[in-house]
Design a protein around this motif. Structure first.
Motif, PDB file in Angstrom:
ATOM      1  N   ARG A 109       0.811   9.860 -11.369  1.00 38.11           N
ATOM      2  CA  ARG A 109       1.824   8.890 -11.736  1.00 38.11           C
ATOM      3  C   ARG A 109       2.811   9.529 -12.699  1.00 38.11           C
ATOM      4  O   ARG A 109       2.505  10.527 -13.354  1.00 38.11           O
ATOM      5  CB  ARG A 109       1.123   7.715 -12.410  1.00 38.11           C
ATOM      6  CG  ARG A 109       1.780   6.405 -12.266  1.00 38.11           C
ATOM      7  CD  ARG A 109       0.844   5.271 -12.607  1.00 38.11           C
ATOM      8  NE  ARG A 109       0.329   5.339 -13.961  1.00 38.11           N
ATOM      9  CZ  ARG A 109      -0.655   4.590 -14.419  1.00 38.11           C
ATOM     10  NH1 ARG A 109      -1.229   3.726 -13.619  1.00 38.11           N
ATOM     11  NH2 ARG A 109      -1.074   4.705 -15.647  1.00 38.11           N
ATOM     12  N   ALA A 164      -2.482  -0.445 -12.771  1.00 38.89           N
ATOM     13  CA  ALA A 164      -1.155   0.143 -12.968  1.00 38.89           C
ATOM     14  C   ALA A 164      -0.184  -0.936 -13.434  1.00 38.89           C
ATOM     15  O   ALA A 164      -0.052  -1.976 -12.803  1.00 38.89           O
ATOM     16  CB  ALA A 164      -0.648   0.773 -11.680  1.00 38.89           C
ATOM     17  N   CYS A 171       5.926   4.917 -12.621  1.00 38.85           N
ATOM     18  CA  CYS A 171       5.276   5.169 -11.338  1.00 38.85           C
ATOM     19  C   CYS A 171       5.641   6.530 -10.782  1.00 38.85           C
ATOM     20  O   CYS A 171       4.933   7.076  -9.959  1.00 38.85           O
ATOM     21  CB  CYS A 171       5.609   4.068 -10.344  1.00 38.85           C
ATOM     22  SG  CYS A 171       7.231   4.215  -9.586  1.00 38.85           S
ATOM     23  N   TRP A 196       4.506   1.442  -5.462  1.00 41.34           N
ATOM     24  CA  TRP A 196       5.872   1.865  -5.767  1.00 41.34           C
ATOM     25  C   TRP A 196       6.807   0.703  -5.482  1.00 41.34           C
ATOM     26  O   TRP A 196       6.750   0.125  -4.384  1.00 41.34           O
ATOM     27  CB  TRP A 196       6.271   3.058  -4.899  1.00 41.34           C
ATOM     28  CG  TRP A 196       5.947   4.383  -5.467  1.00 41.34           C
ATOM     29  CD1 TRP A 196       5.266   4.647  -6.622  1.00 41.34           C
ATOM     30  CD2 TRP A 196       6.280   5.661  -4.908  1.00 41.34           C
ATOM     31  NE1 TRP A 196       5.160   6.001  -6.804  1.00 41.34           N
ATOM     32  CE2 TRP A 196       5.775   6.639  -5.782  1.00 41.34           C
ATOM     33  CE3 TRP A 196       6.961   6.063  -3.766  1.00 41.34           C
ATOM     34  CZ2 TRP A 196       5.925   8.003  -5.546  1.00 41.34           C
ATOM     35  CZ3 TRP A 196       7.109   7.405  -3.515  1.00 41.34           C
ATOM     36  CH2 TRP A 196       6.595   8.377  -4.410  1.00 41.34           C
TER      37      TRP A 196
END
Lengths: 434, 546
Positions: B171, A166, A340, A185
């Motif tokens: 996401r 990510a 996100c 996050w």
């Protein structure tokens, strides 16, 4: 030309301990241990070494923010989640000179008095992980890491943690969440990691490249290191140059090297001798520059004055054949995919922008689309938890503002016309010709 | 303490206060979605952005702590633009299905759009598709497309119930609230998820499509499900008779009380409203004739029958053979009336309120108490204040089974759930005259010689005392159902007939009398109790420490 962190690139088996040692690895440790942590931190502050992950925060000052009286353990977290499009520098260090990184980690841990460091490496980076892990094993076996680092009364353990792919986990607080095993996050700030980082303990988060320069600060001394770069931007740094240039690659150059020199001398000019159309100077989050703006020293402060940023120094070059609408689609699709989803403006805004650009490219543009893209971007900017929102909105604003006629032309093509052009035929064609 | 100004209004608040809290004390509302005073701060919805002087950009009011001489503005054009922008983003992928959404009327998206949005939509794109109408637990229905990902629900299951059934998956714009690993959201407080959800994403399966919320009236009350006494609102539907399955009570919602339940209530309490209008309600007086057959009759016949047979029984066997069971299901006022009539007036020595424990009682460290009677604390203060020994219901029933009791009053519900039915039946069979004043059908009303229908707490006014000693008022939400009457009325009528000390029928006057006579309630009145109640035990301890 002087090379520091890329000095050993190209040497066979440079990632192994024996080869690395014969090329100077760990030779700066004794000098570092001879200094007090405070003196070492002061030296790094004096060297003007900036955070090379993107924010450019002075590295030594970040270390000095650790609370002096906290009873909690301190941690060093190394950010190797290199994800900024156009950037591929950290992996060079991790693949070719992992012992340099480890040496930098040891010196930094001595400076901040931390006994545990984590290297958070991007999930897709197989070879870097392999080499770094191997280097740690070798270093432990050689007594360089462990209970007594090089025979000093100082313990240090390094743990490698692989990300899961990510982009947001390159943001330091999202990285810490991910490292703790949670969803990546970003956290609300304050508290900053220096006060409450990994497991709510004081933590320094530094980029791989930043830490790899620390041994050279010790070796050369702060002032000579600082003198390599420009004002308040010490030393060298790695510039990843990609796109339409004759010789793309990672170049280690002094801070403040002019962008024109980088493109035309080091990267040997634009592909096919074509005209330059635009340059992204610091990874895809950085506002785009037009050809008349490239006489700028590539350091944090000079680029900030021009309304863009050095960021991770991922230089992406566009020549005259590139459609900026297509280019922006690629960029905004990335941000929409990587948002996100935690806070509203970025989650909804990036996806909305992506849909608008795609619709324009599908010849469904409507009057007002271009202004709406600017409006949406400005509604994202400054209103999000982390810098991702700005990083997604800034390239849109700069690209749409600077190449507005091109966007308007695509929108006009979406208006009812007698014959619709085939979309593929126009990819990469100069829009002026349409 | 930092002194700040919000919209030119100065206020001094404790350090560590956030702007949104400071504004709240000024009565200034800052719109928000993810912020909930009972949950940890998330700071993710960005709806509460405000302007702070000297800050380079807008700050979220829910996570910006006040500092001295801070100047906050909530009405500037920048703030208004940001609010409208956030609403535009939140609604970009929202299905806008208000006409068929059960949240309509109490939806923060609707409210804030009308208050702070009012923009013209520029959206031409298709909306993201997500799960629709997904039952995630016995009480909760999820509509992911309506979800604004404020994470109130995940914070509730993570930090309040610690059951972790919900998580946010995927996401970006594909982020979606879903049960973790297919878990059922079946914790004991799952109904609160529909309360914390500011939009129509999590709705109460029990309440869905029963009645539109704008037809509902709200009455403050106190849950009678256990000794906690959670503060609630009873939502009643009196304006659309054909809705809500023809019932009056539509739902219970928790009402904030920092001393008692905070913002929450348990599912058992939440759905206990069904007992009020259940088919089990006992709603007609019944008298067993000389031939042993039960006859439904009117109140005057029933009261005359009670009057005559009780008078006869006492004349024949004396008051020592009489006993009263008054369960802690009754209010403080009702228990006081029982004490005045039965003990002080009729001189019945045996008045018991201590029932066996409820086998269904569950206790946890959030709200639920094992004692499922709402007023055990009050009952013991009122009925046991004058006796040395603690009389138990079990001992009364034992005495009855051995034939020592000829006249038995059973007032208040809850007995049949706690006593073995066979044992109860056996005991009652030995008693000549059983007078049951009950709100629900049970073997008690079946076996009683005379059974009178009493109204429940939802139909009457009164106070109960929770396990900590908090005395709390409740108000009548609906009129007494059919022939049922408030117990205070029934007891007053009996007292009248027997020319015994008169207890006021008005709960307020009755409470005033109680407050004058029972030490624990000294100094209290309905006016003093207010909406949140008073805890005299805490009051006295704070006095003694002061």
């Amino acid at each position: 030309m002087l090379k520091l962190v890329t000095k050993n690139v190209g040497i066979e088996n440079s990632h192994t301990l024996s080869v690395a040692r014969s090329h100077g690895a760990y030779s700066r440790l004794e000098a570092a241990f001879a200094m007090t942590p405070e003196a070492l931190t002061a030296e790094v502050i004096k060297s003007n070494l900036r955070g090379l992950g993107g924010a450019g925060f002075p590295a030594g000052r970040k270390w000095s923010f650790l609370p002096k009286d906290s009873p909690k353990p301190r941690y060093l977290v190394v950010n190797g989640d290199e994800g900024e499009p156009g950037t591929c520098k950290d992996k060079i260090i991790m693949i070719h000179d992992p012992h340099l990184l480890i040496e930098g980690i040891i010196i930094t841990c001595w400076a901040i008095q931390s006994h545990k460091a984590f290297i958070y490496i991007r999930g897709e980076y197989d070879l870097p992980v392999e080499h770094v892990e191997q280097a740690i094993v070798e270093a432990k076996a050689a007594g360089i890491l462990g209970e007594t680092v090089m025979g000093h009364d100082f313990a240090l353990d390094i743990v490698v943690h692989r990300g899961a792919g990510a982009y947001i986990c390159g943001e330091e607080t999202a990285l810490l969440e991910s490292l703790e095993g949670k969803r990546g996050w970003p956290r609300l700030k304050p508290p900053f990691p220096a006060v409450e980082g990994y497991m709510r303990c004081p933590t320094v988060v530094n980029n791989v490249e930043t830490l790899s320069y620390v041994p050279y600060v010790v070796e050369m001394g702060a002032q000579p290191f600082a003198d390599l770069g420009s004002e308040r931007n010490g030393g060298l740094r790695m510039y990843s140059i990609s796109g339409r240039v004759n010789r793309p690659g990672v170049y280690e150059l002094p801070m403040g090297t002019p962008l024109r020199e980088m493109i035309y001398d080091h990267a040997q000019g634009v592909t096919g001798g074509r005209a330059l159309k635009a340059v992204i100077p610091g990874g895809s989050s950085a506002p785009i520059l037009t050809p008349d703006e490239i006489d700028v020293p590539m350091d944090f402060d000079s680029l900030a004055k021009r309304g863009t940023m050095l960021g991770s120094a991922g230089v992406i070059v566009f020549d005259e054949t590139v459609s900026m609408v297509e280019a922006l689609k690629v960029i905004i699709r990335f941000y929409a995919h990587e948002s996100c989803g935690q806070c509203t403006p970025c989650r909804e805004g990036t996806a909305w922008l992506e849909k608008i650009v795609e619709r324009i490219l599908d010849l469904g543009g409507r009057p007002g689309d271009v202004d709406n893209m600017l409006r949406i971007s400005r509604n994202i900017m400054g209103n999000t938890i982390c810098p991702f929102g700005d990083g997604a909105a800034l390239p849109v604003v700069s690209c749409v503002t600077k190449f507005r006629p091109e966007f308007e032309a695509w929108v006009r093509r979406g208006q009812p016309v007698t014959t619709l052009p085939v979309r593929e035929a126009h990819i990469g064609e100069p829009v002026a010709a349409v | 303490m930092p002194k700040i100004t919000i919209d030119d209004r100065p206020i001094e608040v404790a350090s560590g206060t956030t702007i949104i809290q400071a504004a709240d004390t000024l009565g200034l509302f800052i719109p928000h979605y993810c912020y909930h005073p009972g949950l940890p701060v998330a700071g993710s919805c960005r709806m509460c952005l405000v302007e702070v002087e000297k800050a380079p950009k807008l700050q979220i009011a829910c996570y910006t702590f006040v500092t001295d001489v801070m100047v906050v503005r909530t009405t500037t054009p920048q703030v208004a633009t940001a609010r409208a922008a956030i609403l535009e983003f939140l609604l970009a992928n929202h299905p806008l299905d208000c006409p068929v959404c059960d949240q309509a009327g109490e939806c923060k998206l609707q409210e804030f759009y009308m208050q702070f949005g009012r923009y013209d939509s520029t959206l031409l794109e298709d909306k993201t598709k997500k799960h629709k109408q997904l039952p995630v637990g016995p009480h909760i229905m999820l509509d992911s497309e309506r979800c604004i990902l404020c994470s109130r629900c995940t914070r509730f299951v993570d930090d309040i119930t610690h059951t972790h059934e919900l998580g946010i998956f995927n996401r970006g714009v594909h982020s979606e609230l879903l049960p973790v690993d297919g878990a059922a959201v079946d914790n004991a407080y799952s109904g609160c998820l529909a309360d914390v959800c500011p939009v129509g994403a999590l709705t109460d399966r029990d309440f869905r499509f029963k009645v539109r919320v704008w037809y509902l009236d709200k009455t403050d009350s106190v849950c009678h499900g256990c000794a906690r006494g959670c503060n609630i609102e009873i939502h009643t539907n009196r304006r659309r008779n054909h809705h809500n399955d023809g019932k009056l009570i539509a739902r219970y919602k928790p009402r904030f009380n920092a001393q008692v339940n905070g913002y929450w209530m348990c599912d058992a309490g939440r759905y206990s409203y069904k007992q009020i209008e259940s088919p089990d309600r006992f709603l007609q007086p019944r008298v067993r004739g000389a031939d042993g057959r039960v006859q439904v009759c009117d109140w005057s016949t029933a009261l005359a029958a009670v009057d005559e047979s009780v008078t006869r029984a006492i004349a024949a066997h004396g008051v020592s053979s009489a006993a009263v069971i008054a369960t802690p299901d009754l209010s403080n006022e009702e228990l006081w009336a029982v004490r005045r009539l039965c003990r002080d007036g009729m001189k019945i020595p045996t008045v018991a309120c201590r029932c066996p424990a409820d086998p269904r009682g569950v206790e946890d460290n959030l709200l639920r108490k094992a004692d499922t009677f709402p007023n055990s604390f009050g009952a013991q203060r009122i009925l046991e204040a004058t006796t040395e020994s603690e009389l138990t219901v079990a001992s009364v029933l034992q005495a009855a089974a051995s034939g020592r009791i000829r006249l038995l009053f059973v007032l208040g519900g809850g007995l049949t759930e706690r006593v073995d039915p066979a044992h109860l039946q056996q005991a009652l069979a030995q008693v000549d005259l059983v007078v049951a004043i009950q709100s629900h059908h049970s073997i008690l009303t079946d076996l009683a010689t005379m059974a009178l229908p009493a109204s429940t707490y939802a139909e009457t006014e009164g106070t109960i005392t929770n396990f900590t000693g908090q005395v709390q008022r409740y108000w009548p939400a609906i009129p007494p159902l059919e022939e049922s009457k408030p117990l205070l009325d029934i007891l007053a009528q009996l007292a009248n007939r027997w020319e015994l000390p008169f207890t006021p029928r008005e709960p307020e006057l009755c409470f005033a009398e109680l407050a004058g006579q029972v030490e624990y309630f000294a100094g209290l009145s309905y006016r003093v109790l207010g909406w949140e109640g008073v805890n005299p035990s805490q009051r006295t301890t704070s006095k003694s420490t002061a």
